[in-house]
Scaffold this motif. Structure first.
Motif, PDB file in Angstrom:
ATOM      1  N   LEU A 135       1.105  -1.710  -0.253  1.00 23.80           N
ATOM      2  CA  LEU A 135      -0.423  -0.078  -0.267  1.00 23.80           C
ATOM      3  C   LEU A 135       0.902   1.292   0.058  1.00 23.80           C
ATOM      4  CD1 LEU A 135      -3.027  -0.765   2.566  1.00 23.80           C
ATOM      5  CD2 LEU A 135      -2.418  -0.995   0.072  1.00 23.80           C
ATOM      6  N   VAL A 136       1.067   2.471  -0.917  1.00 29.70           N
ATOM      7  CA  VAL A 136       1.125   4.115  -0.807  1.00 29.70           C
ATOM      8  C   VAL A 136       0.445   4.362  -0.629  1.00 29.70           C
ATOM      9  CG1 VAL A 136       2.273   5.382  -2.056  1.00 29.70           C
ATOM     10  CG2 VAL A 136       2.749   2.307  -2.088  1.00 29.70           C
ATOM     11  N   VAL A 137      -0.108   5.017   0.676  1.00 30.14           N
ATOM     12  CA  VAL A 137      -1.220   5.661   0.810  1.00 30.14           C
ATOM     13  C   VAL A 137      -0.374   7.848   0.567  1.00 30.14           C
ATOM     14  CG1 VAL A 137      -1.854   4.161   2.560  1.00 30.14           C
ATOM     15  CG2 VAL A 137       0.069   5.934   3.592  1.00 30.14           C
ATOM     16  N   THR A 138      -1.441   8.238   0.522  1.00 26.24           N
ATOM     17  CA  THR A 138      -1.728   9.932   1.054  1.00 26.24           C
ATOM     18  C   THR A 138      -1.992  10.449   1.812  1.00 26.24           C
ATOM     19  OG1 THR A 138      -1.936   9.758  -1.615  1.00 26.24           O
ATOM     20  CG2 THR A 138      -1.998  12.159  -0.609  1.00 26.24           C
ATOM     21  N   VAL A 139      -1.320  10.761   2.447  1.00 30.23           N
ATOM     22  CA  VAL A 139      -2.039  10.973   4.102  1.00 30.23           C
ATOM     23  C   VAL A 139      -2.003  13.032   3.665  1.00 30.23           C
ATOM     24  CG1 VAL A 139      -1.945  11.728   6.563  1.00 30.23           C
ATOM     25  CG2 VAL A 139      -0.609   9.610   5.338  1.00 30.23           C
ATOM     26  N   ARG A 140      -3.036  13.526   4.479  1.00 29.56           N
ATOM     27  CA  ARG A 140      -3.971  15.016   4.705  1.00 29.56           C
ATOM     28  C   ARG A 140      -2.469  15.588   5.825  1.00 29.56           C
ATOM     29  NH1 ARG A 140      -8.138  15.656   7.105  1.00 29.56           N
ATOM     30  NH2 ARG A 140      -8.411  14.298   6.056  1.00 29.56           N
ATOM     31  N   GLY A 141      -1.674  16.511   5.357  1.00 33.75           N
ATOM     32  CA  GLY A 141      -1.294  17.012   6.859  1.00 33.75           C
ATOM     33  C   GLY A 141      -0.053  16.400   7.225  1.00 33.75           C
ATOM     34  N   GLY A 142       0.913  14.721   7.029  1.00 28.68           N
ATOM     35  CA  GLY A 142       1.921  14.528   7.573  1.00 28.68           C
ATOM     36  C   GLY A 142       1.788  13.607   6.611  1.00 28.68           C
ATOM     37  N   ILE A 146      -2.617   0.611  -4.864  1.00 25.86           N
ATOM     38  CA  ILE A 146      -2.206  -0.993  -4.586  1.00 25.86           C
ATOM     39  C   ILE A 146      -1.482  -0.784  -5.069  1.00 25.86           C
ATOM     40  CG2 ILE A 146      -3.364  -3.323  -4.284  1.00 25.86           C
ATOM     41  CD1 ILE A 146      -5.993  -1.918  -3.173  1.00 25.86           C
ATOM     42  N   VAL A 147      -0.289  -1.508  -5.615  1.00 20.20           N
ATOM     43  CA  VAL A 147       0.846  -1.673  -5.834  1.00 20.20           C
ATOM     44  C   VAL A 147       1.321  -3.090  -5.967  1.00 20.20           C
ATOM     45  CG1 VAL A 147       3.042  -1.566  -6.536  1.00 20.20           C
ATOM     46  CG2 VAL A 147       1.902   0.691  -6.047  1.00 20.20           C
ATOM     47  N   GLU A 148       1.580  -3.699  -7.303  1.00 18.17           N
ATOM     48  CA  GLU A 148       2.152  -5.176  -6.779  1.00 18.17           C
ATOM     49  C   GLU A 148       3.753  -4.523  -6.868  1.00 18.17           C
ATOM     50  OE1 GLU A 148       1.762  -9.104 -10.011  1.00 18.17           O
ATOM     51  OE2 GLU A 148       0.528  -7.474  -9.768  1.00 18.17           O
ATOM     52  N   GLU A 149       4.538  -5.783  -6.051  1.00 17.93           N
ATOM     53  CA  GLU A 149       5.137  -5.912  -6.341  1.00 17.93           C
ATOM     54  C   GLU A 149       6.679  -5.876  -7.595  1.00 17.93           C
ATOM     55  OE1 GLU A 149       6.865  -5.222  -2.126  1.00 17.93           O
ATOM     56  OE2 GLU A 149       7.093  -3.844  -3.732  1.00 17.93           O
ATOM     57  N   PRO A 150       6.919  -5.926  -8.021  1.00 18.57           N
ATOM     58  CA  PRO A 150       7.764  -4.239  -7.128  1.00 18.57           C
ATOM     59  C   PRO A 150       7.533  -3.233  -7.934  1.00 18.57           C
ATOM     60  CG  PRO A 150       9.404  -5.507  -9.670  1.00 18.57           C
ATOM     61  CD  PRO A 150       7.862  -5.913  -9.384  1.00 18.57           C
ATOM     62  N   SER A 151       6.406  -3.106  -8.870  1.00 16.66           N
ATOM     63  CA  SER A 151       5.714  -1.606  -8.789  1.00 16.66           C
ATOM     64  C   SER A 151       5.169  -1.423 -10.704  1.00 16.66           C
ATOM     65  CB  SER A 151       7.484  -0.369  -9.260  1.00 16.66           C
ATOM     66  OG  SER A 151       8.441  -1.059 -10.896  1.00 16.66           O
ATOM     67  N   GLU A 172      -4.379  -0.049  -8.485  1.00 14.59           N
ATOM     68  CA  GLU A 172      -6.247  -0.108  -8.527  1.00 14.59           C
ATOM     69  C   GLU A 172      -5.414   1.658  -6.915  1.00 14.59           C
ATOM     70  OE1 GLU A 172      -8.307  -2.580  -7.382  1.00 14.59           O
ATOM     71  OE2 GLU A 172      -8.888  -1.906  -6.035  1.00 14.59           O
ATOM     72  N   TRP A 173      -6.304   2.789  -7.272  1.00 17.46           N
ATOM     73  CA  TRP A 173      -6.682   3.569  -6.431  1.00 17.46           C
ATOM     74  C   TRP A 173      -7.961   3.529  -4.874  1.00 17.46           C
ATOM     75  CZ3 TRP A 173      -3.376   7.341  -4.750  1.00 17.46           C
ATOM     76  CH2 TRP A 173      -2.262   7.931  -5.698  1.00 17.46           C
ATOM     77  N   ARG A 174      -7.810   3.140  -4.409  1.00 14.00           N
ATOM     78  CA  ARG A 174      -8.688   3.571  -3.348  1.00 14.00           C
ATOM     79  C   ARG A 174      -8.851   4.861  -3.043  1.00 14.00           C
ATOM     80  NH1 ARG A 174     -11.626  -1.808  -3.580  1.00 14.00           N
ATOM     81  NH2 ARG A 174     -12.442  -1.130  -1.305  1.00 14.00           N
ATOM     82  N   ASP A 175     -10.076   5.277  -2.831  1.00 12.74           N
ATOM     83  CA  ASP A 175     -10.639   7.153  -2.541  1.00 12.74           C
ATOM     84  C   ASP A 175     -11.366   7.384  -1.214  1.00 12.74           C
ATOM     85  OD1 ASP A 175      -8.879   8.708  -3.845  1.00 12.74           O
ATOM     86  OD2 ASP A 175     -10.340   8.499  -5.478  1.00 12.74           O
ATOM     87  N   ARG A 176     -11.512   7.431  -0.581  1.00  9.92           N
ATOM     88  CA  ARG A 176     -11.970   7.640   0.394  1.00  9.92           C
ATOM     89  C   ARG A 176     -13.671   8.043  -0.035  1.00  9.92           C
ATOM     90  NH1 ARG A 176     -11.915   8.171   5.775  1.00  9.92           N
ATOM     91  NH2 ARG A 176      -9.502   7.609   5.914  1.00  9.92           N
ATOM     92  N   GLY A 177     -13.438   9.059  -0.676  1.00  9.86           N
ATOM     93  CA  GLY A 177     -15.225   9.099  -1.095  1.00  9.86           C
ATOM     94  C   GLY A 177     -16.038   8.224  -2.050  1.00  9.86           C
TER      95      GLY A 177
END
Length: 64
Positions: A6-13, A50-55, A59-64
């Motif tokens: 998992l590669v996450v995008t975090v608001r403010g940190g 979501i990333v399959e190793e190695p790169s 897909e993207w999973r959005d909060r909305g």
């Protein structure tokens, strides 16, 4: 057998303190379940890639 991360995008940190980010998942379904739980547990997580190793992008999973 492919593994997924998992590669996450975090608001403010950063995301280094989130344990699920360093885990490798054996299936895309396990990664999807983990991303859903991650967004429920950490409100600052905006979306998860979501990333399959190695790169290989899966897909993207959005909060909305």
């Amino acid at each position: 057998m492919p593994t997924f991360k998992l590669v996450v995008t975090v608001r403010g940190g950063g995301s280094t303190s989130i344990p699920a980010v360093s885990v490798r998942y054996n299936s895309v379904d396990a990664a999807r379940d983990a991303s859903k739980a991650l967004m429920q547990e950490y409100p600052r997580v905006v979306r998860v890639m979501i990333v399959e190793e190695p790169s290989r992008f899966v897909e993207w999973r959005d909060r909305g």
